[in-house]
Design a protein around this motif. Structure first.
Motif, PDB file in Angstrom:
ATOM      1  N   SER A 178      86.720  67.399  70.367  1.00  0.00           N
ATOM      2  CA  SER A 178      85.735  66.235  70.459  1.00  0.00           C
ATOM      3  C   SER A 178      85.579  66.081  68.816  1.00  0.00           C
ATOM      4  N   ARG A 179      86.171  66.667  67.951  1.00  0.00           N
ATOM      5  CA  ARG A 179      85.942  66.544  66.602  1.00  0.00           C
ATOM      6  C   ARG A 179      86.614  65.239  66.079  1.00  0.00           C
ATOM      7  N   ILE A 180      87.630  64.623  67.007  1.00  0.00           N
ATOM      8  CA  ILE A 180      88.476  63.521  66.462  1.00  0.00           C
ATOM      9  C   ILE A 180      88.236  62.375  67.221  1.00  0.00           C
ATOM     10  N   PRO A 181      87.975  61.161  66.411  1.00  0.00           N
ATOM     11  CA  PRO A 181      87.627  59.908  67.214  1.00  0.00           C
ATOM     12  C   PRO A 181      88.751  59.590  68.549  1.00  0.00           C
ATOM     13  N   TYR A 182      87.950  58.952  69.391  1.00  0.00           N
ATOM     14  CA  TYR A 182      88.784  58.411  70.315  1.00  0.00           C
ATOM     15  C   TYR A 182      89.849  57.732  69.942  1.00  0.00           C
ATOM     16  N   GLY A 183      90.983  57.696  70.511  1.00  0.00           N
ATOM     17  CA  GLY A 183      91.964  56.862  70.102  1.00  0.00           C
ATOM     18  C   GLY A 183      93.144  57.152  69.076  1.00  0.00           C
ATOM     19  N   ILE A 184      92.707  58.384  68.445  1.00  0.00           N
ATOM     20  CA  ILE A 184      93.528  59.046  67.361  1.00  0.00           C
ATOM     21  C   ILE A 184      94.212  60.428  68.140  1.00  0.00           C
ATOM     22  N   ARG A 185      95.310  60.150  68.033  1.00  0.00           N
ATOM     23  CA  ARG A 185      96.306  61.358  68.707  1.00  0.00           C
ATOM     24  C   ARG A 185      95.918  62.636  68.206  1.00  0.00           C
ATOM     25  N   ILE A 186      95.766  63.411  69.126  1.00  0.00           N
ATOM     26  CA  ILE A 186      95.465  65.015  68.951  1.00  0.00           C
ATOM     27  C   ILE A 186      96.661  65.937  68.871  1.00  0.00           C
ATOM     28  N   THR A 187      96.577  66.559  67.663  1.00  0.00           N
ATOM     29  CA  THR A 187      97.902  67.544  67.559  1.00  0.00           C
ATOM     30  C   THR A 187      97.206  68.884  67.232  1.00  0.00           C
ATOM     31  N   ARG A 188      98.048  69.914  67.326  1.00  0.00           N
ATOM     32  CA  ARG A 188      97.697  71.383  67.086  1.00  0.00           C
ATOM     33  C   ARG A 188      97.552  71.290  65.624  1.00  0.00           C
ATOM     34  N   LYS A 190      95.685  69.081  63.471  1.00  0.00           N
ATOM     35  CA  LYS A 190      94.588  68.536  63.181  1.00  0.00           C
ATOM     36  C   LYS A 190      93.704  69.628  63.749  1.00  0.00           C
ATOM     37  N   LEU A 191      93.848  70.101  64.957  1.00  0.00           N
ATOM     38  CA  LEU A 191      92.799  71.216  65.537  1.00  0.00           C
ATOM     39  C   LEU A 191      92.673  72.404  64.582  1.00  0.00           C
ATOM     40  N   ALA A 192      93.887  72.652  64.060  1.00  0.00           N
ATOM     41  CA  ALA A 192      93.749  73.894  63.058  1.00  0.00           C
ATOM     42  C   ALA A 192      93.113  73.799  61.994  1.00  0.00           C
ATOM     43  N   MET A 193      93.123  72.463  61.155  1.00  0.00           N
ATOM     44  CA  MET A 193      92.401  72.044  60.020  1.00  0.00           C
ATOM     45  C   MET A 193      91.287  71.970  60.364  1.00  0.00           C
ATOM     46  N   ILE A 194      90.544  71.686  61.538  1.00  0.00           N
ATOM     47  CA  ILE A 194      89.001  71.587  61.996  1.00  0.00           C
ATOM     48  C   ILE A 194      88.743  73.088  62.221  1.00  0.00           C
ATOM     49  N   GLU A 195      89.699  74.020  62.673  1.00  0.00           N
ATOM     50  CA  GLU A 195      88.860  75.458  63.065  1.00  0.00           C
ATOM     51  C   GLU A 195      88.872  75.916  61.623  1.00  0.00           C
ATOM     52  N   ARG A 196      89.635  75.701  60.908  1.00  0.00           N
ATOM     53  CA  ARG A 196      89.709  76.454  59.383  1.00  0.00           C
ATOM     54  C   ARG A 196      88.601  76.080  58.750  1.00  0.00           C
ATOM     55  N   GLY A 197      88.296  74.553  58.657  1.00  0.00           N
ATOM     56  CA  GLY A 197      87.085  73.956  57.950  1.00  0.00           C
ATOM     57  C   GLY A 197      85.687  74.659  58.551  1.00  0.00           C
ATOM     58  N   HIS A 214      88.612  62.575  60.373  1.00  0.00           N
ATOM     59  CA  HIS A 214      88.712  61.324  60.363  1.00  0.00           C
ATOM     60  C   HIS A 214      90.084  60.880  59.491  1.00  0.00           C
ATOM     61  N   GLY A 215      91.257  61.397  59.884  1.00  0.00           N
ATOM     62  CA  GLY A 215      92.419  61.265  59.048  1.00  0.00           C
ATOM     63  C   GLY A 215      92.668  62.147  57.863  1.00  0.00           C
ATOM     64  N   ASP A 216      92.440  61.396  56.532  1.00  0.00           N
ATOM     65  CA  ASP A 216      92.476  62.099  55.467  1.00  0.00           C
ATOM     66  C   ASP A 216      90.935  62.531  55.206  1.00  0.00           C
ATOM     67  N   PHE A 248      92.756  68.326  53.610  1.00  0.00           N
ATOM     68  CA  PHE A 248      92.012  66.783  53.590  1.00  0.00           C
ATOM     69  C   PHE A 248      92.142  66.180  52.072  1.00  0.00           C
ATOM     70  N   THR A 249      92.124  65.081  52.363  1.00  0.00           N
ATOM     71  CA  THR A 249      92.230  64.373  50.797  1.00  0.00           C
ATOM     72  C   THR A 249      90.547  63.970  50.221  1.00  0.00           C
ATOM     73  N   TYR A 250      89.923  63.761  51.246  1.00  0.00           N
ATOM     74  CA  TYR A 250      88.562  63.566  50.844  1.00  0.00           C
ATOM     75  C   TYR A 250      87.786  64.201  51.702  1.00  0.00           C
ATOM     76  N   VAL A 251      86.304  64.601  51.345  1.00  0.00           N
ATOM     77  CA  VAL A 251      85.334  65.233  51.740  1.00  0.00           C
ATOM     78  C   VAL A 251      83.934  64.529  51.689  1.00  0.00           C
ATOM     79  N   ALA A 252      83.628  64.547  52.954  1.00  0.00           N
ATOM     80  CA  ALA A 252      82.196  63.672  52.953  1.00  0.00           C
ATOM     81  C   ALA A 252      81.105  64.287  53.966  1.00  0.00           C
ATOM     82  N   LEU A 253      80.085  64.267  53.360  1.00  0.00           N
ATOM     83  CA  LEU A 253      78.757  64.966  54.025  1.00  0.00           C
ATOM     84  C   LEU A 253      78.107  63.822  54.736  1.00  0.00           C
ATOM     85  N   ASP A 254      77.677  63.989  56.219  1.00  0.00           N
ATOM     86  CA  ASP A 254      77.116  63.137  56.992  1.00  0.00           C
ATOM     87  C   ASP A 254      75.738  63.145  56.739  1.00  0.00           C
ATOM     88  N   LEU A 255      75.218  61.908  56.403  1.00  0.00           N
ATOM     89  CA  LEU A 255      73.808  62.161  55.596  1.00  0.00           C
ATOM     90  C   LEU A 255      72.771  62.270  56.753  1.00  0.00           C
TER      91      LEU A 255
END
Length: 274
Positions: A178-188, A190-197, A214-216, A248-255
Motif C-alpha cells: 500500500s506504500r507504492i502508487p497504483y500502476g507501479i510494479r511491485i517487487t520484493r 521495493k517492499l524491502a526498501m520500505i520495510e527497512r525505512g 515513489h521510484g527514486d 533512495f536518491t531523494y528523501v521528502a517529508l510529506d508536509l
C-alpha cells in the motif's frame, strides 16, 4: 451501547459460532479478536498467519510470539502473491485479488481442521476508506466479528489495554504494497526498501508513520505533531544518509503528515467502484 456490553455481545456472537479460524496478522485488531475467541472457544479457536514480503519480519515475529504465549493453535502459510498478476501490476483493485487468494487458502486450512468459520479483523471504522479487499471477504463468506459488534479501533485499543494485550498501543500498519502508487510494479526489492525505512523510523521513536515509495523518492509521512522533529539539521542529515543507503536518491517529508489511504487520494469516486 457501552463498551463492556459491546464486548459481551462480541463474545456471545463468537460462542454461537462454535469454532473459529482467525486470519492473524499480529496487529491490534486480529490480536484482540484472537484473545477474545480463545477466551470463549478455547481449543476451538485457531489462528493462521500469512508469511509474506508484504508484511514486516517484526510483525511476523510478534504474531508468532503472541500466539505461542496464548497457547492457541497457530498455522503459518506462505503467500504466493507474486503469482497474482494484479498484485504485481499493482492495479487499483490489487487488494481484492490478493485477499481472495489468501483467504481461499485460509478457508481450506479451516476445513482441514474442522473449523466452521473464518474471520478477519475488520472493525467498525473500516468502511471509511477505499478497501477493495472487502469484496473478497464478502464473496468468500469470511465473517468480521469486530464489525458485527460495532467496535471501533479506539474501543478495541481500550479493551486491549484492559486485557493487558501487548498491542493496545501498537501503531496501525497495513500491507507494505500500500506504500507504492497504483500502476507501479511491485517487487520484493521495493517492499524491502520500505520495510527497512520504516524500521529505521520506528527505531527513532516514531509511532505512526508511512514510507511511500515513489521510484527514486521516499515520501515520509509522520503524525502532524511529529513533523517538528524534522526541523533539526543533524536529524535531517541522518535521515537522508540512512534513506540513501537504503537505495533512495531523494528523501521528502510529506508536509500534510500521516493519514490512512493517502495513495487513494488520486482516485476518483468512479475509480473506487470495483
Amino acid at each position: 451501547m457501552d463498551l463492556q456490553r459491546k464486548y459481551n455481545h462480541l463474545k456471545q456472537y463468537i460462542k454461537n459460532l462454535g469454532s473459529l479460524c482467525i486470519a492473524f496478522s499480529g496487529g491490534v485488531d486480529s490480536t484482540f479478536l484472537l484473545a477474545a475467541a480463545h477466551e470463549v472457544l478455547e481449543d476451538k479457536a485457531m489462528a493462521v498467519t500469512v508469511r509474506s514480503s508484504m508484511y514486516t519480519k517484526r510483525e511476523y515475529d510478534e504474531a508468532k510470539q503472541f500466539a505461542a504465549g496464548l497457547g492457541v493453535k497457530h498455522i503459518i502459510i506462505d503467500a504466493d502473491e507474486y503469482s497474482v498478476k494484479e498484485f504485481v501490476e499493482n492495479t487499483k483493485d490489487r487488494c481484492y485479488f490478493c485477499k481472495h487468494a489468501i483467504f481461499t487458502k485460509i478457508k481450506e486450512i479451516a476445513v482441514q481442521n474442522g473449523i466452521n468459520y473464518v474471520a478477519d479483523g475488520s472493525n467498525a471504522d473500516d468502511s471509511n476508506d477505499f478497501r477493495p479487499g472487502m469484496k473478497a471477504i464478502k464473496e468468500l463468506q469470511v465473517i468480521s466479528p469486530l464489525k458485527f459488534a460495532q467496535l471501533t479501533k479506539q474501543e478495541i485499543r481500550e479493551l486491549s489495554r484492559q486485557m493487558n494485550l501487548p498491542t493496545w498501543d501498537r501503531p496501525s500498519f497495513a500491507c507494505l504494497a500500500s506504500r507504492i502508487p497504483y500502476g507501479i510494479r511491485i517487487t520484493r526489492e521495493k517492499l524491502a526498501m520500505i520495510e527497512r525505512g520504516e524500521e529505521y523510523l520506528m527505531d527513532l521513536g516514531f509511532k505512526q508513520f508511512r514510507v511511500r515509495h515513489h521510484g527514486d523518492i521516499a515520501r515520509i509521512e509522520v503524525l502532524p505533531e511529529d513533523r517538528q522533529r524534522f526541523f533539526n539539521e543533524k536529524f535531517l542529515n541522518d535521515i537522508v544518509k540512512e534513506f540513501k543507503a537504503i537505495g533512495f536518491t531523494y528523501v521528502a517529508l510529506d508536509l500534510e503528515g500521516y493519514r490512512t489511504g493517502s495513495m487513494n487520494e488520486v482516485l476518483t469516486e468512479e475509480e473506487k467502484k470495483i
